[in-house]
Design a protein around this motif. Structure first.
Motif, PDB file in Angstrom:
ATOM      1  N   GLN A 177       2.159  17.033  -3.415  1.00  0.00           N
ATOM      2  CA  GLN A 177       2.058  17.807  -2.171  1.00  0.00           C
ATOM      3  C   GLN A 177       3.420  18.118  -1.563  1.00  0.00           C
ATOM      4  O   GLN A 177       3.605  19.156  -0.949  1.00  0.00           O
ATOM      5  N   TYR A 189       9.434   8.396   8.274  1.00  0.00           N
ATOM      6  CA  TYR A 189      10.173   8.544   7.009  1.00  0.00           C
ATOM      7  C   TYR A 189       9.908   9.912   6.392  1.00  0.00           C
ATOM      8  O   TYR A 189      10.828  10.587   5.928  1.00  0.00           O
ATOM      9  N   TYR A 236       0.756  11.601  -4.413  1.00  0.00           N
ATOM     10  CA  TYR A 236       0.663  12.571  -3.312  1.00  0.00           C
ATOM     11  C   TYR A 236       2.042  13.133  -2.971  1.00  0.00           C
ATOM     12  O   TYR A 236       2.205  14.339  -2.768  1.00  0.00           O
ATOM     13  N   LEU A 237       3.045  12.247  -2.912  1.00  0.00           N
ATOM     14  CA  LEU A 237       4.415  12.685  -2.590  1.00  0.00           C
ATOM     15  C   LEU A 237       4.883  13.746  -3.579  1.00  0.00           C
ATOM     16  O   LEU A 237       5.493  14.745  -3.217  1.00  0.00           O
ATOM     17  N   PRO A 256       0.797  -1.237   0.000  1.00  0.00           N
ATOM     18  CA  PRO A 256       0.000   0.000   0.000  1.00  0.00           C
ATOM     19  C   PRO A 256       0.827   1.284   0.000  1.00  0.00           C
ATOM     20  O   PRO A 256       0.418   2.288  -0.564  1.00  0.00           O
ATOM     21  N   VAL A 257       1.989   1.230   0.643  1.00  0.00           N
ATOM     22  CA  VAL A 257       2.784   2.444   0.790  1.00  0.00           C
ATOM     23  C   VAL A 257       3.389   2.854  -0.557  1.00  0.00           C
ATOM     24  O   VAL A 257       3.754   4.014  -0.766  1.00  0.00           O
ATOM     25  N   TRP A 280      -5.546  10.577   4.120  1.00  0.00           N
ATOM     26  CA  TRP A 280      -5.795   9.134   3.908  1.00  0.00           C
ATOM     27  C   TRP A 280      -6.986   8.650   4.716  1.00  0.00           C
ATOM     28  O   TRP A 280      -7.722   7.757   4.292  1.00  0.00           O
ATOM     29  N   ARG A 301      -1.409   6.075  -5.972  1.00  0.00           N
ATOM     30  CA  ARG A 301      -1.994   7.291  -5.380  1.00  0.00           C
ATOM     31  C   ARG A 301      -1.095   7.888  -4.298  1.00  0.00           C
ATOM     32  O   ARG A 301      -1.070   9.099  -4.091  1.00  0.00           O
ATOM     33  N   VAL A 302      -0.331   7.032  -3.622  1.00  0.00           N
ATOM     34  CA  VAL A 302       0.596   7.530  -2.605  1.00  0.00           C
ATOM     35  C   VAL A 302       1.781   8.234  -3.286  1.00  0.00           C
ATOM     36  O   VAL A 302       2.182   9.333  -2.879  1.00  0.00           O
ATOM     37  N   TRP A 349      12.139   6.147  -1.876  1.00  0.00           N
ATOM     38  CA  TRP A 349      10.950   5.753  -1.087  1.00  0.00           C
ATOM     39  C   TRP A 349      10.486   4.366  -1.510  1.00  0.00           C
ATOM     40  O   TRP A 349      10.316   3.470  -0.688  1.00  0.00           O
TER      41      TRP A 349
END
Lengths: 226, 226
Positions: free
Chosen positions: A127, B123, A123-124, A114-115, B142, A119-120, A138
């Protein structure tokens, strides 16, 4: 009409898990490709939201289950297939062994995958304005820390055979193979995880797994010309 | 000696899920607190790594299951308890209903919870140097996007009763209650999720849930003086 319809994206590792399960059970199913990048993400368009308001893939429709027949979340749909079509089983017979297999599957599905979801990563970028190098670091970090932990477990566990549990693929192999495929796609060095690589490569060579491989899916993007 | 030992952290929502399951099954168990902040994270110290090399909580030891008796991953350990102590059941009887309950549980356990895990927040801080405001916005994002999706599902699903499935708690309620507890702890507005709040508050009031609440655990930090 075929009984099952799978909404899938060729590169989604959760979709990949679902495809392997359907293949292992010998179930013929209709595939509907939902492209997670094209059109700003087809999973977010009203057409797909009408099917699955959650806007994620995979989603499985069982036409024989009526209004309740939409199943989301790859592990839930694999357990459903396993309960509905018990042969070959995707979980061992004994409760303690089932717990072991589910635990390995969940370690991948909850702690690693998931991480690093699209979509994650978006976001990184949007944002926190991270660089591509930071994003890659990452991605690599969560694979490497997760794989190190899995390798430590599997390298010494007497239950491991050619597969995660003995010599027959279970839910755990269904999660491991796509995660190793992802790692290779992002060129993560795998030398430190010989047990994981051995198990994943063995499983990936089985026909049900090979037929589920991303590049072989009808919705796969055409290969980039050399 | 009690049969079960749970390595737990009072605030960990995965530990919270496990405690609820043990309470619902009426199982007496020994609690060992592993503080995720003290000593740089006691889950990473050699003493705990010797028990669970994965360095996460919860972990359940079933002394009657011998060498194989360590179970990690909260959903795997809850399914284990459910298979080993079938009353009261934490999953419905029919496969399609089990898929629904598991899917809600996994939507929380895979799509909401992991991205806001302590190690992920660390992190962001250490590698991307995000501000506290950015970290809070990440956390809220989230929860809010995940809750919006869950609310849309549960607000219209005829299977919902006072609990996620009918009027008896299942695996889905075991995941929902700790996630709502987390949201409140981080002061996330919940007005947009009336169905989730109604279900979570009902379940949280049941004795098995109330006894599992973080502040009531033996390893809870003392309350901050006013």
């Amino acid at each position: 009409m075929t009984r099952f319809k799978l909404y899938t994206y060729f590169r989604s590792s959760a979709s990949y898990r679902a495809r392997i399960a359907l293949n292992l059970k010998g179930i013929t199913y209709e595939q509907v490709g939902i492209h997670l990048v094209k059109d700003g993400g087809q999973q977010l368009l009203p057409a797909y939201r009408a099917v699955n308001p959650d806007g994620v893939v995979p989603a499985l429709v069982d036409h024989e289950a009526g209004d309740a027949g939409l199943i989301t979340q790859s592990l839930a749909l694999i357990e459903y297939l396993d309960e509905t079509f018990p042969t070959p089983p995707l979980l061992p017979a004994k409760a303690i062994d089932r717990a072991y297999v589910r635990s390995i599957a969940l370690q991948i599905a909850c702690d690693i995958h998931p991480v690093n979801n699209l979509r994650v990563l978006k976001y990184l970028k949007q944002q926190f304005d991270v660089t591509d190098a930071q994003k890659d670091a990452w991605y690599a970090h969560w694979i490497q820390s997760g794989f190190a932990s899995l390798e430590a477990r599997l390298a010494t566990d007497p239950r491991v055979g050619s597969c995660v549990f003995g010599d027959t693929p279970t839910l755990a192999d269904l999660c491991l193979v796509p995660q190793v495929w992802n790692a290779r796609r992002f060129k993560i060095a795998l030398d430190a995880y010989p047990t994981l690589v051995r198990i994943a490569d063995h499983a990936a060579s089985l026909p049900a797994f090979a037929a589920a491989e991303p590049a072989r899916q009808p919705d796969a993007d055409p290969p980039v010309p050399a």
